[in-house]
Scaffold this motif. Structure first.
Motif, PDB file in Angstrom:
ATOM      1  N   VAL A  97      10.532  13.988   7.229  1.00  0.00           N
ATOM      2  CA  VAL A  97       9.892  12.821   7.338  1.00  0.00           C
ATOM      3  C   VAL A  97       8.421  12.762   6.239  1.00  0.00           C
ATOM      4  N   ALA A  98       8.329  11.935   5.428  1.00  0.00           N
ATOM      5  CA  ALA A  98       7.506  12.074   4.066  1.00  0.00           C
ATOM      6  C   ALA A  98       6.724  10.945   3.837  1.00  0.00           C
ATOM      7  N   ILE A  99       5.727  10.145   4.320  1.00  0.00           N
ATOM      8  CA  ILE A  99       5.346   8.895   3.858  1.00  0.00           C
ATOM      9  C   ILE A  99       4.160   8.895   2.633  1.00  0.00           C
ATOM     10  N   THR A 100       4.202   7.932   2.286  1.00  0.00           N
ATOM     11  CA  THR A 100       3.154   7.367   0.653  1.00  0.00           C
ATOM     12  C   THR A 100       2.364   6.262   1.280  1.00  0.00           C
ATOM     13  N   VAL A 101       1.196   6.531   0.840  1.00  0.00           N
ATOM     14  CA  VAL A 101       0.054   5.609   1.512  1.00  0.00           C
ATOM     15  C   VAL A 101      -1.028   5.130   0.345  1.00  0.00           C
ATOM     16  N   ARG A 102      -0.684   4.192  -0.410  1.00  0.00           N
ATOM     17  CA  ARG A 102      -1.808   3.511  -1.778  1.00  0.00           C
ATOM     18  C   ARG A 102      -2.759   2.571  -1.204  1.00  0.00           C
ATOM     19  N   LEU A 113       1.655  11.681  10.986  1.00  0.00           N
ATOM     20  CA  LEU A 113       1.959  11.640  10.008  1.00  0.00           C
ATOM     21  C   LEU A 113       0.498  10.886   9.139  1.00  0.00           C
ATOM     22  N   PHE A 114       0.436   9.436   9.834  1.00  0.00           N
ATOM     23  CA  PHE A 114      -0.404   8.694   8.630  1.00  0.00           C
ATOM     24  C   PHE A 114      -2.260   9.410   9.461  1.00  0.00           C
TER      25      PHE A 114
END
Length: 159
Positions: free
Chosen positions: A31-36, A66-67
């Motif tokens: 599981v991966a997250i991307t935060v901008r 993760l966040f």
């Protein structure tokens, strides 16, 4: 962006990702997250899970973990994304742990598949979570074959 807004958005995104995994008969264990942030700086984080998943709750919990572990709130969030990688066929064999809650997973899987069927038949907003509703993730849509009228009284069709 507050924690509740982020949580609601992660709920909605996790549900969409899990639904697509089930639709195509896949599951994944990363599981991966991307935060901008508002300065357009991008943070990518991922975690390898001990099992393959296609369940929105497992994806959501990992995304939030993760966040919370990685984002320090020095600036506000502009956008977030969730993805699952390292995909395998849903019926691919996997090693079970003696600690797995097999019955809970089966019940949860059955519930999610039932919700997928309802959303497929009646539209994506026919069933929504409280988190999505409270964070305004709910976007009304016209049922298939009907028309809605907007404020300018023009017809908005739906395929």
């Amino acid at each position: 962006s507050s924690v509740t807004e982020i949580s609601g958005t992660f709920h909605a995104l996790s549900s969409k990702v899990a639904g697509r995994l089930r639709k195509y008969g896949l599951k994944g264990n990363v599981v991966a997250i991307t935060v901008r942030d508002k300065n357009l700086v991008i943070y990518d984080k991922q975690r390898v899970l001990g099992k393959y998943v296609d369940n929105s709750n497992d994806i959501y919990k990992t995304a939030m973990l993760l966040f919370n572990e990685s984002y320090d709130w020095h600036t506000s969030v502009r956008s977030i994304g969730v993805r699952v990688t390292n995909l395998v066929e849903r019926d691919a064999p996997e090693q079970l742990s003696i600690f797995d809650e097999l019955n809970r997973n089966e019940k949860s899987d059955k519930l999610e598949r039932t919700l997928d069927a309802i959303k497929e038949r009646y539209g994506k907003n026919s069933v929504i979570t409280c988190a999505e509703l409270s964070q305004n993730q709910y976007i009304p849509e016209a049922p298939k074959g009907t028309f809605m009228r907007d404020a300018s009284d023009s017809e908005i069709g739906r395929d």
